[in-house]
Scaffold this motif. Structure first.
Motif, PDB file in Angstrom:
ATOM      1  N   GLU A  77       0.819  -1.217   0.000  1.00  0.00           N
ATOM      2  CA  GLU A  77       0.000   0.000   0.000  1.00  0.00           C
ATOM      3  C   GLU A  77       0.852   1.266   0.000  1.00  0.00           C
ATOM      4  OE1 GLU A  77      -2.873   0.043   3.084  1.00  0.00           O
ATOM      5  OE2 GLU A  77      -3.924  -1.763   2.390  1.00  0.00           O
ATOM      6  N   ALA A  78       1.978   1.228   0.732  1.00  0.00           N
ATOM      7  CA  ALA A  78       2.844   2.406   0.794  1.00  0.00           C
ATOM      8  C   ALA A  78       3.472   2.685  -0.570  1.00  0.00           C
ATOM      9  CB  ALA A  78       3.929   2.198   1.851  1.00  0.00           C
ATOM     10  N   GLU A  79       3.874   1.623  -1.270  1.00  0.00           N
ATOM     11  CA  GLU A  79       4.436   1.791  -2.613  1.00  0.00           C
ATOM     12  C   GLU A  79       3.405   2.354  -3.578  1.00  0.00           C
ATOM     13  OE1 GLU A  79       7.733  -0.855  -4.420  1.00  0.00           O
ATOM     14  OE2 GLU A  79       6.293  -2.208  -3.474  1.00  0.00           O
ATOM     15  N   ILE A  80       2.216   1.814  -3.519  1.00  0.00           N
ATOM     16  CA  ILE A  80       1.149   2.274  -4.411  1.00  0.00           C
ATOM     17  C   ILE A  80       0.855   3.750  -4.164  1.00  0.00           C
ATOM     18  CG2 ILE A  80      -1.310   2.023  -4.912  1.00  0.00           C
ATOM     19  CD1 ILE A  80      -0.958  -1.001  -4.371  1.00  0.00           C
ATOM     20  N   ALA A  81       0.767   4.133  -2.899  1.00  0.00           N
ATOM     21  CA  ALA A  81       0.504   5.532  -2.566  1.00  0.00           C
ATOM     22  C   ALA A  81       1.644   6.427  -3.023  1.00  0.00           C
ATOM     23  CB  ALA A  81       0.302   5.672  -1.058  1.00  0.00           C
ATOM     24  N   SER A  82       2.881   5.921  -2.903  1.00  0.00           N
ATOM     25  CA  SER A  82       4.051   6.692  -3.321  1.00  0.00           C
ATOM     26  C   SER A  82       4.025   6.944  -4.817  1.00  0.00           C
ATOM     27  CB  SER A  82       5.332   5.938  -2.939  1.00  0.00           C
ATOM     28  OG  SER A  82       6.476   6.602  -3.425  1.00  0.00           O
ATOM     29  N   ALA A  83       3.743   5.905  -5.601  1.00  0.00           N
ATOM     30  CA  ALA A  83       3.690   6.049  -7.055  1.00  0.00           C
ATOM     31  C   ALA A  83       2.590   7.018  -7.473  1.00  0.00           C
ATOM     32  CB  ALA A  83       3.475   4.687  -7.708  1.00  0.00           C
ATOM     33  N   GLN A  84       1.440   6.908  -6.846  1.00  0.00           N
ATOM     34  CA  GLN A  84       0.320   7.788  -7.179  1.00  0.00           C
ATOM     35  C   GLN A  84       0.678   9.241  -6.890  1.00  0.00           C
ATOM     36  OE1 GLN A  84      -2.747   6.868  -8.604  1.00  0.00           O
ATOM     37  NE2 GLN A  84      -2.919   9.092  -8.822  1.00  0.00           N
ATOM     38  N   ARG A  85       1.311   9.490  -5.756  1.00  0.00           N
ATOM     39  CA  ARG A  85       1.650  10.862  -5.370  1.00  0.00           C
ATOM     40  C   ARG A  85       2.723  11.445  -6.280  1.00  0.00           C
ATOM     41  NH1 ARG A  85       5.346  13.518  -2.453  1.00  0.00           N
ATOM     42  NH2 ARG A  85       6.477  11.609  -1.951  1.00  0.00           N
ATOM     43  N   LEU A  86       3.714  10.633  -6.622  1.00  0.00           N
ATOM     44  CA  LEU A  86       4.845  11.137  -7.404  1.00  0.00           C
ATOM     45  C   LEU A  86       4.546  11.259  -8.895  1.00  0.00           C
ATOM     46  CD1 LEU A  86       7.767   9.120  -5.743  1.00  0.00           C
ATOM     47  CD2 LEU A  86       7.302  11.569  -5.484  1.00  0.00           C
ATOM     48  N   PHE A  87       3.755  10.319  -9.418  1.00  0.00           N
ATOM     49  CA  PHE A  87       3.593  10.248 -10.873  1.00  0.00           C
ATOM     50  C   PHE A  87       2.147  10.413 -11.342  1.00  0.00           C
ATOM     51  CE2 PHE A  87       6.952   7.022  -9.678  1.00  0.00           C
ATOM     52  CZ  PHE A  87       8.009   7.906  -9.813  1.00  0.00           C
ATOM     53  N   GLY A  88       1.205  10.430 -10.414  1.00  0.00           N
ATOM     54  CA  GLY A  88      -0.192  10.555 -10.802  1.00  0.00           C
ATOM     55  C   GLY A  88      -0.783   9.290 -11.370  1.00  0.00           C
ATOM     56  N   ARG A  89      -0.064   8.208 -11.266  1.00  0.00           N
ATOM     57  CA  ARG A  89      -0.533   6.903 -11.725  1.00  0.00           C
ATOM     58  C   ARG A  89       0.268   5.829 -11.006  1.00  0.00           C
ATOM     59  NH1 ARG A  89       2.735   4.239 -15.458  1.00  0.00           N
ATOM     60  NH2 ARG A  89       0.930   3.146 -16.307  1.00  0.00           N
ATOM     61  N   VAL A  90      -0.184   4.597 -11.088  1.00  0.00           N
ATOM     62  CA  VAL A  90       0.507   3.483 -10.437  1.00  0.00           C
ATOM     63  C   VAL A  90       0.835   2.423 -11.475  1.00  0.00           C
ATOM     64  CG1 VAL A  90       0.417   1.715  -8.640  1.00  0.00           C
ATOM     65  CG2 VAL A  90      -0.723   3.918  -8.273  1.00  0.00           C
ATOM     66  N   GLY A  91       2.103   2.289 -11.807  1.00  0.00           N
ATOM     67  CA  GLY A  91       2.518   1.242 -12.720  1.00  0.00           C
ATOM     68  C   GLY A  91       2.280  -0.121 -12.101  1.00  0.00           C
ATOM     69  N   ARG A  92       1.998  -1.101 -12.930  1.00  0.00           N
ATOM     70  CA  ARG A  92       1.698  -2.441 -12.420  1.00  0.00           C
ATOM     71  C   ARG A  92       2.936  -3.100 -11.833  1.00  0.00           C
ATOM     72  NH1 ARG A  92       1.869  -7.662 -14.187  1.00  0.00           N
ATOM     73  NH2 ARG A  92       2.813  -7.010 -16.151  1.00  0.00           N
ATOM     74  N   THR A  93       4.075  -2.873 -12.465  1.00  0.00           N
ATOM     75  CA  THR A  93       5.318  -3.510 -12.023  1.00  0.00           C
ATOM     76  C   THR A  93       6.389  -2.462 -11.742  1.00  0.00           C
ATOM     77  OG1 THR A  93       6.241  -3.699 -14.265  1.00  0.00           O
ATOM     78  CG2 THR A  93       4.818  -5.505 -13.499  1.00  0.00           C
ATOM     79  N   GLU A  94       7.442  -2.908 -11.092  1.00  0.00           N
ATOM     80  CA  GLU A  94       8.589  -2.038 -10.832  1.00  0.00           C
ATOM     81  C   GLU A  94       9.149  -1.487 -12.143  1.00  0.00           C
ATOM     82  OE1 GLU A  94      11.691  -3.282  -7.806  1.00  0.00           O
ATOM     83  OE2 GLU A  94      12.879  -3.428  -9.644  1.00  0.00           O
ATOM     84  N   TYR A  95       9.149  -2.313 -13.192  1.00  0.00           N
ATOM     85  CA  TYR A  95       9.675  -1.892 -14.492  1.00  0.00           C
ATOM     86  C   TYR A  95       8.824  -0.770 -15.084  1.00  0.00           C
ATOM     87  CZ  TYR A  95      11.453  -2.271 -19.285  1.00  0.00           C
ATOM     88  OH  TYR A  95      12.011  -2.006 -20.514  1.00  0.00           O
ATOM     89  N   GLU A  96       7.503  -0.866 -14.955  1.00  0.00           N
ATOM     90  CA  GLU A  96       6.641   0.205 -15.446  1.00  0.00           C
ATOM     91  C   GLU A  96       6.874   1.495 -14.667  1.00  0.00           C
ATOM     92  OE1 GLU A  96       2.548  -0.908 -15.606  1.00  0.00           O
ATOM     93  OE2 GLU A  96       2.911  -2.662 -16.870  1.00  0.00           O
TER      94      GLU A  96
END
Length: 324
Positions: free
Chosen positions: A139-158
């Protein structure tokens, strides 16, 4: 004197020997601090193994506050928990190939920003290495991606692609350029010039290409996996790919968190034994990470036991390499 606490010596072997001696000394003291009843225990066995997401790694339940403080003080000698960055240019790595280590979104962005914001470094290329197998579920990773990029990539590579797009001055190519470079996890990471898609240039920053590198693995049952190249192997792969492109002299710099500096330094020293070029590491400090995350969290002391385990594993590998 470098920030690691030892001097860089003329040859890769001398450098590796010095790194190993210093690291083994710190590990021995760390075991004695954390486990006074068994001060001669093997640090690989004494300290807990890290999980795939380091922030979720186990601690040492019986560790008292006093011993925890003493252990952190010892680890600080290796750069763990340092507030400041240790940049490419301040270490003399100019015109280097910077290898960004995969991980949580804010971690990758902190690494990449440290390279891009270091105007004196003038990297020849920036390679963001990331796993297309590890999905973002925390959940923390998902929230971090959303805050930083405005979206959540499915994988680390995305997420690695989103990291690149968030860098100042980044210009994305209309289509990714698949490089003639590949490595085979089923054949000891042997490198070829096949256009496998494992290396793709997706854009540039002031003429410096930004390349995504897939960190592949073999998935097993029960969520387990193997054959994923670690730090030393990634550096060696990039070294061979760079050689094949005709570049035999640019330094290779592995960019990671100061939290992982103890183990990554040993891994870089291991890689330097076979790479006929300068190899080093650069690390972001806790201050930059907090700026990226938008908080004021202290250094992640909870990750120290697992980092000492990983450091001990890398030290054993380096010891074997030096004596083989």
């Amino acid at each position: 004197m470098t920030k690691e606490g030892y001097e860089t010596t003329p040859t890769p072997r001398q450098y590796a020997e010095q790194v190993l001696a210093y690291s083994e000394s710190i590990l021995s003291e760390a075991v004695a601090i954390a486990f006074p009843e068994t001060p001669d225990a093997d640090p690989v066995q004494a300290f807990p193994k890290p999980t795939e997401v380091r922030a979720e790694s186990p601690g040492i339940p019986e560790l008292t506050d006093d011993r925890k403080a003493a252990l952190l003080s010892k680890a600080n000698e290796l750069g763990f928990g340092r507030a400041e960055n240790v940049t490419l240019s301040e270490q003399g790595f100019i015109g280097a190939i910077a290898i960004i280590e995969g991980g949580q979104p804010h971690k990758m962005l902190a690494e990449a920003r440290m390279v891009v914001d270091d105007e004196s470094a003038q990297p020849k290329s920036i390679i963001i290495s990331a796993s297309p197998h590890r999905e973002l579920k925390n959940e923390a990773e998902i929230a971090s991606a959303q805050r930083l990029f405005g979206r959540v990539g499915r994988t680390e590579y995305e997420v690695a692609g989103d990291v690149a797009r968030a860098l100042p001055g980044f210009t994305e190519y209309p289509e990714p350029i698949v490089l003639n470079a590949a490595y085979d996890i089923n054949n000891n990471n042997s490198v070829s010039q096949d256009p496998s898609g494992q290396f793709q240039a997706i854009g540039e920053i002031s003429g410096t290409p930004v390349v995504l590198m897939q960190i592949n693995r073999r998935d097993l049952e029960g969520g387990k996996y193997d054959r994923q190249p670690g730090t030393a192997a990634v550096i060696s792969i990039v070294n061979e790919v760079t050689n094949a492109s005709g570049d035999f002299s640019s330094p290779l710099v592995h960019v990671t968190s100061g939290t992982y500096r103890p183990s990554r330094t040993i891994a870089a020293a291991s890689a330097s034994l076979s790479a006929n070029r300068l190899v080093g590491i650069a690390t972001y400090g806790n201050d930059l990470l907090n700026k990226i995350k938008g908080d004021n969290a202290p250094a992640p002391v909870n990750q120290l036991p697992s980092e000492l385990h990983e450091m001990a594993v890398q030290a054993a590998k380096l010891h074997e390499a030096l004596n083989s």
